[in-house]
Scaffold this active site. Structure first.
Site, PDB file in Angstrom:
ATOM      1  N   GLU A  94       4.482 -12.623   1.794  1.00 30.96           N
ATOM      2  CA  GLU A  94       5.085 -11.713   0.822  1.00 30.96           C
ATOM      3  C   GLU A  94       6.250 -10.954   1.454  1.00 30.96           C
ATOM      4  O   GLU A  94       6.049 -10.077   2.285  1.00 30.96           O
ATOM      5  CB  GLU A  94       4.039 -10.730   0.310  1.00 30.96           C
ATOM      6  CG  GLU A  94       2.785 -11.375  -0.256  1.00 30.96           C
ATOM      7  CD  GLU A  94       1.597 -10.433  -0.202  1.00 30.96           C
ATOM      8  OE1 GLU A  94       1.670  -9.354  -0.821  1.00 30.96           O
ATOM      9  OE2 GLU A  94       0.606 -10.756   0.485  1.00 30.96           O
ATOM     10  N   HIS A 109      -0.215  -2.494  -4.695  1.00 34.34           N
ATOM     11  CA  HIS A 109       0.663  -3.265  -5.590  1.00 34.34           C
ATOM     12  C   HIS A 109       1.043  -2.474  -6.847  1.00 34.34           C
ATOM     13  O   HIS A 109       1.033  -2.992  -7.964  1.00 34.34           O
ATOM     14  CB  HIS A 109       0.003  -4.582  -5.969  1.00 34.34           C
ATOM     15  CG  HIS A 109      -0.220  -5.499  -4.811  1.00 34.34           C
ATOM     16  ND1 HIS A 109       0.641  -5.543  -3.733  1.00 34.34           N
ATOM     17  CD2 HIS A 109      -1.218  -6.399  -4.545  1.00 34.34           C
ATOM     18  CE1 HIS A 109       0.201  -6.443  -2.858  1.00 34.34           C
ATOM     19  NE2 HIS A 109      -0.919  -6.967  -3.319  1.00 34.34           N
ATOM     20  N   HIS A 134       3.361 -12.879  -5.131  1.00 29.62           N
ATOM     21  CA  HIS A 134       2.094 -13.002  -4.401  1.00 29.62           C
ATOM     22  C   HIS A 134       1.519 -14.418  -4.503  1.00 29.62           C
ATOM     23  O   HIS A 134       0.321 -14.597  -4.695  1.00 29.62           O
ATOM     24  CB  HIS A 134       1.090 -11.983  -4.939  1.00 29.62           C
ATOM     25  CG  HIS A 134       0.092 -11.512  -3.925  1.00 29.62           C
ATOM     26  ND1 HIS A 134      -0.764 -12.378  -3.282  1.00 29.62           N
ATOM     27  CD2 HIS A 134      -0.190 -10.281  -3.448  1.00 29.62           C
ATOM     28  CE1 HIS A 134      -1.541 -11.690  -2.459  1.00 29.62           C
ATOM     29  NE2 HIS A 134      -1.197 -10.403  -2.532  1.00 29.62           N
ATOM     30  N   ASP A 180      -4.025 -10.004   7.533  1.00 28.85           N
ATOM     31  CA  ASP A 180      -3.581  -9.305   6.327  1.00 28.85           C
ATOM     32  C   ASP A 180      -2.685  -8.179   6.815  1.00 28.85           C
ATOM     33  O   ASP A 180      -3.039  -7.006   6.745  1.00 28.85           O
ATOM     34  CB  ASP A 180      -4.772  -8.778   5.524  1.00 28.85           C
ATOM     35  CG  ASP A 180      -4.352  -8.204   4.168  1.00 28.85           C
ATOM     36  OD1 ASP A 180      -3.182  -8.372   3.793  1.00 28.85           O
ATOM     37  OD2 ASP A 180      -5.200  -7.591   3.499  1.00 28.85           O
ATOM     38  N   ARG A 215       0.798  -1.213   0.000  1.00 29.70           N
ATOM     39  CA  ARG A 215       0.000   0.000   0.000  1.00 29.70           C
ATOM     40  C   ARG A 215       0.837   1.272   0.000  1.00 29.70           C
ATOM     41  O   ARG A 215       1.890   1.326   0.639  1.00 29.70           O
ATOM     42  CB  ARG A 215      -0.934   0.001   1.220  1.00 29.70           C
ATOM     43  CG  ARG A 215      -1.990  -1.108   1.186  1.00 29.70           C
ATOM     44  CD  ARG A 215      -2.336  -1.591   2.591  1.00 29.70           C
ATOM     45  NE  ARG A 215      -3.494  -2.485   2.611  1.00 29.70           N
ATOM     46  CZ  ARG A 215      -3.441  -3.796   2.390  1.00 29.70           C
ATOM     47  NH1 ARG A 215      -2.287  -4.374   2.109  1.00 29.70           N
ATOM     48  NH2 ARG A 215      -4.536  -4.530   2.460  1.00 29.70           N
TER      49      ARG A 215
END
Length: 352
Positions: free
Chosen positions: A315, A106, A176, A248, A81
């Protein structure tokens, strides 16, 4: 070792190529020119039976739908972000795509949803490249990202990223892939064991954008410093977790020395015996458990469906929105000076 090339269909009337590397053990990885992505990764279980440990699709058109979660795709120029889709470098403000609310996710998706070039192949590696001209999507510099995938005979998938620009700019590439080591389409990742070598995380607001504060993990439902099942606490309420979504979040790794390889995470499926270690030379890792995916979606590769909590993404990255937080560890891409970062997914058998 061997490598084969095949067609993975077409996208916008252009052929998508698939390169498959197979090692001496029969383990293999299939890499596609679409998004420079991992289309499949076949790894043996404790009985030597191969299984595809990454989620994805049987045709290329499904990979370019951002609602399907960037399955296996490379991400650039800047993963994760960017708040308000803007940042400043040396007093110059840059504006990037607002592809997720008012912010950039992304890098806007350009690197993920287009075809990459194949620069080189060997018997155990494929090198992809993608070029982005100066100010495309608001980022400075004529920018090239190269990613070399290598599959070793000890079942390690190594990703070596090299970024180069003719102007000072930012780079934060990642992959990802969503992993499910059970290879069982009936199972989510909630029973996988996970350890993350981190004691802090980036605090976020209601939009999951970093506030600049680093929170303590110890004693919280986000703490994976001791290995336990992903599902043990995933639905517990916590300030950094959106109800019903689960993890997340960016974890701040113990190792903050950029360029130094260290173990970031361990993922285990006890029933199959498969184990995956994640190693990186970057300071952060995003844990995402597919909580934004549809709960009843049944598309996937064969019967290996892509849906809610079916896979876990780990990630490797600089922290999200690092470009707007001077206290976050970060390295700018200087003009005409290549920046290289490495991530390894090391596979083995639990207990061995």
């Amino acid at each position: 070792m061997s490598i084969t090339k095949s067609s993975f269909g077409t996208l916008n009337e252009k052929e998508v190529e698939l390169y498959t590397i197979t090692n001496k053990n029969g383990a293999s990885v299939s890499l596609m020119t679409l998004g420079g992505g991992i289309q499949s990764l076949n790894i043996p279980d404790k009985n030597g039976i191969m299984g595809d440990v990454v989620l994805g699709f049987d045709s290329p058109e499904h990979y370019i739908n951002p609602d399907f979660g960037y399955q296996g795709l490379l991400v650039g120029r800047f993963a994760n972000r960017i708040r308000d889709a803007k940042f400043t470098v040396d007093g110059v403000e840059y504006h990037t795509p607002q592809n997720q609310g008012t912010w950039t996710l992304h890098g806007g998706g350009r690197f993920s949803f287009n075809l990459w070039n194949v620069d080189e192949t060997t018997d155990n590696s494929v090198t992809f490249s993608f070029f982005s001209p100066d100010m495309e999507d608001g980022f400075a510099g004529n920018f090239t990202l190269k990613v070399k995938y290598t599959l070793t005979d000890d079942n390690t998938l190594r990703l070596e990223y090299t970024a180069l620009s003719d102007k000072k700019t930012v780079a934060n590439p990642t992959n990802h892939a969503y992993f499910n080591l059970s290879c069982n389409p009936e199972k989510t990742i909630e029973n996988h064991l996970l350890q993350i070598n981190a004691d802090r995380f980036t605090e976020t607001d209601d939009s999951q954008l970093p506030t600049g504060e680093l929170g303590e993990l110890k004693g919280t439902m986000m703490d994976f410093s001791e290995m336990h099942k992903i599902g043990d606490k995933i639905d517990e309420p916590f300030r950094a977790i959106i109800d019903g979504i689960g993890y997340d979040n960016n974890y701040c790794l113990y190792n903050t020395e950029i360029g130094k390889m260290a173990q970031a995470a361990i993922l285990i499926d006890e029933e199959s015996g498969r184990k995956m270690e994640v190693w990186t030379d970057l300071p952060g890792i995003q844990l995402y458990c597919g909580g934004w995916l549809e709960k009843d979606y049944t598309l996937g590769k064969g019967d290996s469906i892509v849906k809610y909590r079916r896979g876990v993404a780990l990630e490797t990255q600089f922290y999200p929105d690092s470009v707007n937080h001077s206290n976050f560890p970060f390295k700018y891409l200087e003009a005409n000076e290549p920046f290289t970062t490495v991530t390894e997914f090391r596979f083995g058998i639990n207990g061995q």
